[in-house]
Design an enzyme around this catalytic site. Sequence first.
Site, short mmCIF file in Angstrom:
data_model
loop_
_atom_site.label_atom_id
_atom_site.label_comp_id
_atom_site.label_asym_id
_atom_site.label_seq_id
_atom_site.Cartn_x
_atom_site.Cartn_y
_atom_site.Cartn_z
N TYR A 139 27.14 77.38 71.45
CA TYR A 139 26.80 76.38 72.46
C TYR A 139 25.64 75.53 71.94
O TYR A 139 24.52 75.99 71.83
CB TYR A 139 26.40 77.08 73.76
N LYS A 164 30.86 74.37 71.54
CA LYS A 164 30.68 73.72 72.84
C LYS A 164 29.46 72.81 72.76
O LYS A 164 28.37 73.26 72.44
CB LYS A 164 30.49 74.77 73.94
#
Length: 307
Positions: A139, A164
């Site tokens: 992330y 992400k």
Amino acid sequence: MSTIERKAPAGILGFPVAPMDTDGKLNTNALEANIQFLIEEGLSSIFIACGSGEFHAISRSDYETMVEVAIAAAKGKVPVYTGVGGNISNALELAQLSQKLGADGYLILPPYLIEPEQAGLHNYLDTIIRSTDLNAIVYQRDNCVLNLQTLQKLLEHPQLVGFKDGLGSMDTNIEMTQTIGDRLGWLNGMPMAEVTMPAYVNLGFKSYSSAISNYIPHISRLFYNALFSNNKELLNELYEYAILPINRIRRQRKGYAVALIKAGMEIVGLPIGTTVRPPIIPVEKEHYRQLEQILKVVFDKFPKNNK
């Protein structure tokens, strides 16, 4: 799992909340209802105990319970990913626990406090990814910002299946997607990702986390289908009546990314409550009233039909 599919979840990703009862304890019945609702509404995966699930504030015991409830509720219908991160010892413990409990993978959240160099970020992520055989998604946000070279070094691990983005640097995204291609699944993790998703599609991003899916998943589906079928008229209407008005409220206070979800769930009659864990604050009365009005318009303008 006997056979691990090395592929990141695609489509609309579900991020349940962490409901609390009147005593401030985790409400497992409400959590199960939240997860079942997301699965029944067609979301492609469950990401438990991540940002929407107040990863920053839940206890180790609550974390374990949340993962157990998610896996039991999913019943193998959709993959279940957990949130791991924070300090490296905590991240490794949660990764091992996720594997023990039967999760499909985990989303690696940023480390606490430190602003690392790229070598330090690589060591942090590398250590977590290779600690289990579960799928891993990095992330990119806050103090976990990778350059292309760091991400490429991590590709040696087959466990790394996704990236992400919660940073929003489009030149970085272009460089990464054009260089790495479909080796990774590309997920939009920007705040209220529907706002930015049209800018991500042509880069290869086919997935996003949808906060509003917790209370108006039919809008999430309408938006996703309109976007990928190039239905500009419907997209414009969804932006005008739903997405941008809700986003304007979300931007009013820090922490509304979580609190506004619970407010929306309460408004539509889901058994969650609006209590959030410190340091997040609940939605203010005026903003709550504004969200009520927006949702009334949304349901009038876009009635919920059967799937």
